[in-house]
Design a protein around this motif. Sequence first.
Motif, mmCIF file in Angstrom:
data_model
loop_
_atom_site.group_PDB
_atom_site.id
_atom_site.type_symbol
_atom_site.label_atom_id
_atom_site.label_comp_id
_atom_site.label_asym_id
_atom_site.label_seq_id
_atom_site.Cartn_x
_atom_site.Cartn_y
_atom_site.Cartn_z
ATOM 1 N N MET A 286 0.833 -1.197 0.000
ATOM 2 C CA MET A 286 0.000 0.000 0.000
ATOM 3 C C MET A 286 0.863 1.240 0.000
ATOM 4 S SD MET A 286 -2.749 1.293 2.875
ATOM 5 C CE MET A 286 -1.445 1.805 3.993
ATOM 6 N N GLN A 287 0.509 2.228 -0.795
ATOM 7 C CA GLN A 287 1.187 3.508 -0.720
ATOM 8 C C GLN A 287 0.815 4.139 0.610
ATOM 9 O OE1 GLN A 287 0.685 5.905 -4.142
ATOM 10 N NE2 GLN A 287 1.762 7.664 -3.301
ATOM 11 N N HIS A 288 1.801 4.546 1.385
ATOM 12 C CA HIS A 288 1.538 5.043 2.729
ATOM 13 C C HIS A 288 0.732 6.325 2.659
ATOM 14 C CE1 HIS A 288 1.967 5.430 6.962
ATOM 15 N NE2 HIS A 288 2.763 6.470 6.921
ATOM 16 N N LEU A 289 -0.401 6.343 3.356
ATOM 17 C CA LEU A 289 -1.317 7.479 3.257
ATOM 18 C C LEU A 289 -1.014 8.474 4.372
ATOM 19 C CD1 LEU A 289 -4.592 5.581 2.377
ATOM 20 C CD2 LEU A 289 -2.942 6.654 0.855
ATOM 21 N N LEU B 163 -5.174 -0.501 -1.590
ATOM 22 C CA LEU B 163 -4.273 -0.551 -2.728
ATOM 23 C C LEU B 163 -4.637 0.526 -3.754
ATOM 24 C CD1 LEU B 163 -4.428 -4.416 -3.280
ATOM 25 C CD2 LEU B 163 -2.653 -3.159 -2.038
ATOM 26 N N THR B 164 -3.626 1.009 -4.464
ATOM 27 C CA THR B 164 -3.798 1.845 -5.661
ATOM 28 C C THR B 164 -4.698 3.053 -5.422
ATOM 29 O OG1 THR B 164 -3.799 -0.300 -6.819
ATOM 30 C CG2 THR B 164 -3.983 1.681 -8.172
ATOM 31 N N PRO B 165 -4.338 3.933 -4.491
ATOM 32 C CA PRO B 165 -5.151 5.144 -4.317
ATOM 33 C C PRO B 165 -5.066 6.044 -5.545
ATOM 34 C CG PRO B 165 -3.133 5.289 -3.027
ATOM 35 C CD PRO B 165 -3.184 3.897 -3.572
ATOM 36 N N GLN B 166 -6.224 6.483 -6.032
ATOM 37 C CA GLN B 166 -6.290 7.354 -7.198
ATOM 38 C C GLN B 166 -7.362 8.417 -6.978
ATOM 39 O OE1 GLN B 166 -7.071 4.248 -10.174
ATOM 40 N NE2 GLN B 166 -5.054 4.640 -11.044
ATOM 41 N N GLY B 167 -7.178 9.566 -7.624
ATOM 42 C CA GLY B 167 -8.149 10.644 -7.515
ATOM 43 C C GLY B 167 -8.559 11.158 -8.885
ATOM 44 N N PHE B 168 -9.805 11.584 -8.985
ATOM 45 C CA PHE B 168 -10.379 12.102 -10.227
ATOM 46 C C PHE B 168 -11.208 13.340 -9.892
ATOM 47 C CE2 PHE B 168 -9.846 7.570 -10.372
ATOM 48 C CZ PHE B 168 -9.322 7.298 -11.633
ATOM 49 N N ILE B 169 -11.080 14.379 -10.690
ATOM 50 C CA ILE B 169 -11.871 15.592 -10.484
ATOM 51 C C ILE B 169 -12.792 15.777 -11.680
ATOM 52 C CG2 ILE B 169 -11.826 18.094 -10.181
ATOM 53 C CD1 ILE B 169 -9.029 17.754 -8.921
ATOM 54 N N PHE B 170 -14.065 15.984 -11.385
ATOM 55 C CA PHE B 170 -15.082 16.158 -12.416
ATOM 56 C C PHE B 170 -15.558 17.600 -12.415
ATOM 57 C CE2 PHE B 170 -15.139 11.753 -11.137
ATOM 58 C CZ PHE B 170 -15.203 11.069 -12.333
ATOM 59 N N TRP C 204 -9.926 3.604 -4.553
ATOM 60 C CA TRP C 204 -8.882 2.663 -4.158
ATOM 61 C C TRP C 204 -9.292 1.272 -4.624
ATOM 62 C CZ3 TRP C 204 -12.652 4.749 -1.261
ATOM 63 C CH2 TRP C 204 -13.486 3.897 -0.536
ATOM 64 N N ARG C 205 -8.325 0.372 -4.631
ATOM 65 C CA ARG C 205 -8.586 -1.037 -4.939
ATOM 66 C C ARG C 205 -8.300 -1.864 -3.692
ATOM 67 N NH1 ARG C 205 -8.681 -2.002 -10.556
ATOM 68 N NH2 ARG C 205 -9.568 -4.007 -9.933
ATOM 69 N N SER C 206 -8.808 -3.069 -3.702
ATOM 70 C CA SER C 206 -8.542 -4.058 -2.660
ATOM 71 C C SER C 206 -8.146 -5.347 -3.350
ATOM 72 C CB SER C 206 -9.801 -4.288 -1.812
ATOM 73 O OG SER C 206 -10.862 -4.790 -2.635
ATOM 74 N N ASN C 207 -7.591 -6.275 -2.587
ATOM 75 C CA ASN C 207 -7.297 -7.574 -3.187
ATOM 76 C C ASN C 207 -8.568 -8.223 -3.707
ATOM 77 O OD1 ASN C 207 -4.457 -8.228 -3.219
ATOM 78 N ND2 ASN C 207 -4.514 -8.121 -0.986
ATOM 79 N N TRP C 208 -9.700 -8.002 -3.007
ATOM 80 C CA TRP C 208 -10.957 -8.567 -3.489
ATOM 81 C C TRP C 208 -11.329 -7.971 -4.853
ATOM 82 C CZ3 TRP C 208 -15.552 -6.513 -5.053
ATOM 83 C CH2 TRP C 208 -16.550 -7.452 -5.353
ATOM 84 N N SER C 209 -11.160 -6.661 -5.036
ATOM 85 C CA SER C 209 -11.520 -6.053 -6.328
ATOM 86 C C SER C 209 -10.613 -6.562 -7.443
ATOM 87 C CB SER C 209 -11.475 -4.524 -6.245
ATOM 88 O OG SER C 209 -10.156 -4.020 -6.283
#
Length: 293
Positions: A1-4, A131-138, A238-243
């Motif tokens: 995980m990227q440290h938040l 996992l994989t934190p990402q951001g999107f602006i609309f 974000w993602r998880s191992n389940w996703s």
Amino acid sequence: MQHLDGEPLHDEIAFDEDARALFARNYPEVPHRLTHGLSLRSEMQLDALAELAERLPENSIEYNRGDVPIGVDGKPGSTGRSIGETIRAIATSNSWAVLKNIEQDPEYAALLHALLGELAPQIEATTGELLTPQGFIFISSPNAVTPYHFDPEHNILLQLKGTKVMTQFPAGDARFAPDRVHESYHLGGARELVWDDAFLSDGREFPLGPGQAVYVPVMAPHFVRNGPGSSISLSITWRSNWSYDEAGARCFNAILRQAGMNPNPPHRWPGSNRWKRLGFRAWRKVFGPPSPS
């Protein structure tokens, strides 16, 4: 995980104790509306967003006409303006724009990590490592429509300016997104879905204004209608191992279907799809990535 461990939100707490408790009760499968305390900060103003868009790589911006139907075949038409012009004139440009992977910019990465850091204990207590934190602006013009589609991430959409209504449909229900469409998407196909007006009665509406947010489960079909004013929203995902297991199982099912079988769809949470994901990884290692059918 990227440290938040992003910079704190000054004196702001985006998700208070009640919001975090509500999120924990519903995550990861139940869509729900939350309150948030994130203000329209300087980096979320139109001029700052236009400047961000102009320095992001081309594959991290998407913008098109806003006056589109709920269901589209492929990407909608262009605005005829640059991305910077489109955002600065969003009140009159009849447009919809998204800035993808804002974590590429250090200032916006800090904001994303601070927000997800507030929810990380609740997330990781349920689905494990974040996992994989990402951001999107609309950024949307008055009455703009975001067409019917799905996304592979766990997602919270925070409304910062203006109003909109998101309509969600049950995740994993093949009536609203057939299994073949899921499989094609995970092998590189489009995320836009075929719309039928008969779906509408099964949708759940989430009206949003500043200070409100909505959680969207993994692959839950949805569309968005903007209100009468221009809008700014921030999506933290974000993602998880389940996703990732669910995505790998869809890919493995595509291979089985191409071989003439009729595989069962992946399990929704808390069911496990690990073996199909591992099967797909083994197949890909031998034969290479498959193509959408």
